[in-house]
Design a protein around this motif. Sequence first.
Motif, PDB file in Angstrom:
ATOM      1  N   LYS A   1       0.822  -1.213   0.000  1.00 51.37           N
ATOM      2  CA  LYS A   1       0.000   0.000   0.000  1.00 51.37           C
ATOM      3  C   LYS A   1       0.858   1.267   0.000  1.00 51.37           C
ATOM      4  N   LYS A   2       2.021   1.194   0.656  1.00 51.58           N
ATOM      5  CA  LYS A   2       2.925   2.350   0.686  1.00 51.58           C
ATOM      6  C   LYS A   2       3.510   2.652  -0.688  1.00 51.58           C
ATOM      7  N   LYS A   3       3.572   1.620  -1.542  1.00 46.64           N
ATOM      8  CA  LYS A   3       4.142   1.799  -2.878  1.00 46.64           C
ATOM      9  C   LYS A   3       3.094   2.278  -3.888  1.00 46.64           C
ATOM     10  N   LEU A   4       1.806   2.284  -3.481  1.00 43.32           N
ATOM     11  CA  LEU A   4       0.734   2.653  -4.402  1.00 43.32           C
ATOM     12  C   LEU A   4       0.437   4.138  -4.332  1.00 43.32           C
ATOM     13  N   PHE A   5      -0.355   4.616  -5.303  1.00 43.92           N
ATOM     14  CA  PHE A   5      -0.840   5.986  -5.268  1.00 43.92           C
ATOM     15  C   PHE A   5      -1.635   6.180  -3.983  1.00 43.92           C
ATOM     16  N   GLN A   6      -1.647   7.400  -3.476  1.00 48.18           N
ATOM     17  CA  GLN A   6      -2.435   7.660  -2.266  1.00 48.18           C
ATOM     18  C   GLN A   6      -3.905   7.307  -2.505  1.00 48.18           C
ATOM     19  N   LYS A   7      -4.391   7.653  -3.665  1.00 51.26           N
ATOM     20  CA  LYS A   7      -5.798   7.370  -3.975  1.00 51.26           C
ATOM     21  C   LYS A   7      -5.897   6.027  -4.678  1.00 51.26           C
ATOM     22  N   HIS A   8      -6.162   5.017  -3.908  1.00 48.28           N
ATOM     23  CA  HIS A   8      -6.371   3.696  -4.502  1.00 48.28           C
ATOM     24  C   HIS A   8      -7.517   3.002  -3.780  1.00 48.28           C
ATOM     25  N   GLN A   9      -8.105   2.076  -4.453  1.00 50.82           N
ATOM     26  CA  GLN A   9      -9.243   1.339  -3.911  1.00 50.82           C
ATOM     27  C   GLN A   9      -8.757   0.039  -3.269  1.00 50.82           C
ATOM     28  N   THR A  10      -9.253  -0.269  -2.064  1.00 47.41           N
ATOM     29  CA  THR A  10      -8.864  -1.496  -1.371  1.00 47.41           C
ATOM     30  C   THR A  10     -10.094  -2.360  -1.139  1.00 47.41           C
ATOM     31  N   LEU A  11      -9.984  -3.653  -1.527  1.00 43.24           N
ATOM     32  CA  LEU A  11     -11.095  -4.593  -1.378  1.00 43.24           C
ATOM     33  C   LEU A  11     -10.630  -5.795  -0.562  1.00 43.24           C
ATOM     34  N   PHE A  12     -11.335  -6.109   0.504  1.00 41.94           N
ATOM     35  CA  PHE A  12     -11.065  -7.299   1.313  1.00 41.94           C
ATOM     36  C   PHE A  12     -12.214  -8.282   1.122  1.00 41.94           C
ATOM     37  N   PHE A  13     -11.883  -9.530   0.767  1.00 39.21           N
ATOM     38  CA  PHE A  13     -12.907 -10.569   0.614  1.00 39.21           C
ATOM     39  C   PHE A  13     -12.520 -11.787   1.431  1.00 39.21           C
ATOM     40  N   SER A  14     -13.506 -12.405   2.086  1.00 44.96           N
ATOM     41  CA  SER A  14     -13.230 -13.614   2.858  1.00 44.96           C
ATOM     42  C   SER A  14     -14.525 -14.371   3.137  1.00 44.96           C
ATOM     43  N   ALA A  15     -14.391 -15.648   3.495  1.00 45.82           N
ATOM     44  CA  ALA A  15     -15.557 -16.451   3.876  1.00 45.82           C
ATOM     45  C   ALA A  15     -15.769 -16.390   5.385  1.00 45.82           C
ATOM     46  N   THR A  16     -14.683 -16.266   6.124  1.00 45.75           N
ATOM     47  CA  THR A  16     -14.766 -16.185   7.589  1.00 45.75           C
ATOM     48  C   THR A  16     -13.830 -15.081   8.073  1.00 45.75           C
ATOM     49  N   ILE A  17     -14.195 -14.493   9.194  1.00 46.52           N
ATOM     50  CA  ILE A  17     -13.325 -13.454   9.756  1.00 46.52           C
ATOM     51  C   ILE A  17     -13.695 -13.257  11.231  1.00 46.52           C
ATOM     52  N   ASN A  18     -12.700 -13.139  12.102  1.00 47.10           N
ATOM     53  CA  ASN A  18     -12.995 -12.892  13.514  1.00 47.10           C
ATOM     54  C   ASN A  18     -12.796 -11.413  13.842  1.00 47.10           C
ATOM     55  N   LYS A  19     -13.067 -11.034  15.086  1.00 50.09           N
ATOM     56  CA  LYS A  19     -13.042  -9.617  15.476  1.00 50.09           C
ATOM     57  C   LYS A  19     -11.652  -9.000  15.320  1.00 50.09           C
ATOM     58  N   GLU A  20     -10.613  -9.757  15.713  1.00 51.51           N
ATOM     59  CA  GLU A  20      -9.245  -9.227  15.638  1.00 51.51           C
ATOM     60  C   GLU A  20      -8.830  -8.988  14.183  1.00 51.51           C
ATOM     61  N   ILE A  21      -9.131  -9.975  13.324  1.00 47.76           N
ATOM     62  CA  ILE A  21      -8.774  -9.859  11.907  1.00 47.76           C
ATOM     63  C   ILE A  21      -9.585  -8.748  11.253  1.00 47.76           C
ATOM     64  N   LYS A  22     -10.854  -8.636  11.639  1.00 48.75           N
ATOM     65  CA  LYS A  22     -11.715  -7.587  11.077  1.00 48.75           C
ATOM     66  C   LYS A  22     -11.163  -6.204  11.433  1.00 48.75           C
ATOM     67  N   LYS A  23     -10.668  -6.068  12.666  1.00 48.31           N
ATOM     68  CA  LYS A  23     -10.095  -4.789  13.099  1.00 48.31           C
ATOM     69  C   LYS A  23      -8.868  -4.439  12.259  1.00 48.31           C
ATOM     70  N   LEU A  24      -8.020  -5.454  11.992  1.00 48.15           N
ATOM     71  CA  LEU A  24      -6.849  -5.245  11.139  1.00 48.15           C
ATOM     72  C   LEU A  24      -7.263  -4.819   9.733  1.00 48.15           C
ATOM     73  N   ALA A  25      -8.287  -5.487   9.210  1.00 51.21           N
ATOM     74  CA  ALA A  25      -8.767  -5.176   7.854  1.00 51.21           C
ATOM     75  C   ALA A  25      -9.285  -3.745   7.783  1.00 51.21           C
ATOM     76  N   PHE A  26     -10.070  -3.354   8.788  1.00 52.14           N
ATOM     77  CA  PHE A  26     -10.629  -1.992   8.793  1.00 52.14           C
ATOM     78  C   PHE A  26      -9.535  -0.925   8.879  1.00 52.14           C
ATOM     79  N   SER A  27      -8.392  -1.289   9.485  1.00 49.54           N
ATOM     80  CA  SER A  27      -7.295  -0.318   9.601  1.00 49.54           C
ATOM     81  C   SER A  27      -6.663  -0.023   8.240  1.00 49.54           C
ATOM     82  N   GLN A  28      -6.952  -0.863   7.235  1.00 48.75           N
ATOM     83  CA  GLN A  28      -6.328  -0.711   5.920  1.00 48.75           C
ATOM     84  C   GLN A  28      -7.286  -0.207   4.841  1.00 48.75           C
ATOM     85  N   VAL A  29      -8.499   0.168   5.244  1.00 46.47           N
ATOM     86  CA  VAL A  29      -9.460   0.724   4.279  1.00 46.47           C
ATOM     87  C   VAL A  29      -9.913   2.100   4.736  1.00 46.47           C
ATOM     88  N   LYS A  30     -10.548   2.824   3.836  1.00 44.48           N
ATOM     89  CA  LYS A  30     -11.076   4.149   4.181  1.00 44.48           C
ATOM     90  C   LYS A  30     -12.188   4.017   5.217  1.00 44.48           C
TER      91      LYS A  30
END
Length: 413
Positions: free
Chosen positions: A173-202
Amino acid sequence: MKFDKYHIASQIKRNLSDLGFKRPTDIQFKAIPSIMKGEDVLAIAQTGTGKTAAFAIPIIDKIHRTKKSKQSWGIKCIIMVPTRELAAQIGNVFNQLSKHTKAKAFAVYGGVEQDPQIKKLADGIDVLVATPGRMFDLISQGSITLKQVDTLVIDEADQMLDLGFIKDIIAVKKKLFQKHQTLFFSATINKEIKKLAFSQVKSSAIRIQISPEDPVSKNVSHFVIFIEMDDKRFFLRRFITDNSKARIIVFVRTRVRAERVSKALERGDIKSATIHGEKDQKDRTDVMDRFKSGEMNILIATDVSARGIDIADVNYVINYDLPEKSENYVHRVGRTGRGIKKGIAISFCSPEEKERLDAIQGFLNKKIEMIPISKKEHKDTIALTNETDNIQDLIMEQEEWEKKKRTKRKKKK
């Protein structure tokens, strides 16, 4: 709403029609509009519900509409995945959906020679599907440049983040343009992982969750059989013999178990193939090709392949060993009942695995139906297989003894 009503390129509609896809699945219906608007998305949906197409369709459409010619100007989208099999699978989906369009997709992963991958990258691609290790190798060598990337997809986000790839994701993400779209897809996710994912999206990211109470597709029926650990091989052999035309995936805990189960089946004249992390990539690809083509109908796999097998007509998933992580049960059984197909998942549970079964049922929020085994059926199954097993064991012991004898002779010489 049918796909032919969507505001997507006619070439993509044609590809979808050729593949037999007329209407979007729930995850596709909810995710495609948001992705087309350029919004960040965190999507959770059951296995086999079309998550890959949910992000592939809008990504291919965007590239096709904005690209002036078929000549690539650089990678526009990166899809990061945890396993080689999954990279190959997603690359295949992109290639199917991008036929006749200006978008070109390619998958890179370890375990195979770099040179052909470097040559393909030099020819120009728009979508890169990659495992982190191989991708960073190619970036450091200058074979991949991220200057044009405006979309980053993290597939199987729970495993990517759980395996510690978060540093790799942040580095990309640091190597990309500041304005880029981020998509997270998964079948399962727990609270800790979800928190990490949210830290990487707008902060305005769209959150989509399909059937959160039941992480497994409704097309899958679940059953459990209580069997002693030492008797599992007999019941597996009996089940395969009784369903000789069925396509079956058998999941085990370790590579050693995979090879042992395969040999136990072989003693009963049942052909099977194994796939696990210790096999080199050529062998793993060969096994998958043989299984997909129907040349061989029994596949014995460890969890390394649970997320990378996308075959529409797998009739049964057998959990020979119950998984240590409850969420892995979801990914295993998701190999059957894909799309509109029905599937059956059967777990062999030994007394020492009862705690794992309880955890899985808690994760699913439902009890798994038990298939009772009478004393007579148990006795008949053991008797039917034991005689062959004993003879074959004697043959194998003799062969092993002769092999050791030959090795000693060579050492003396």
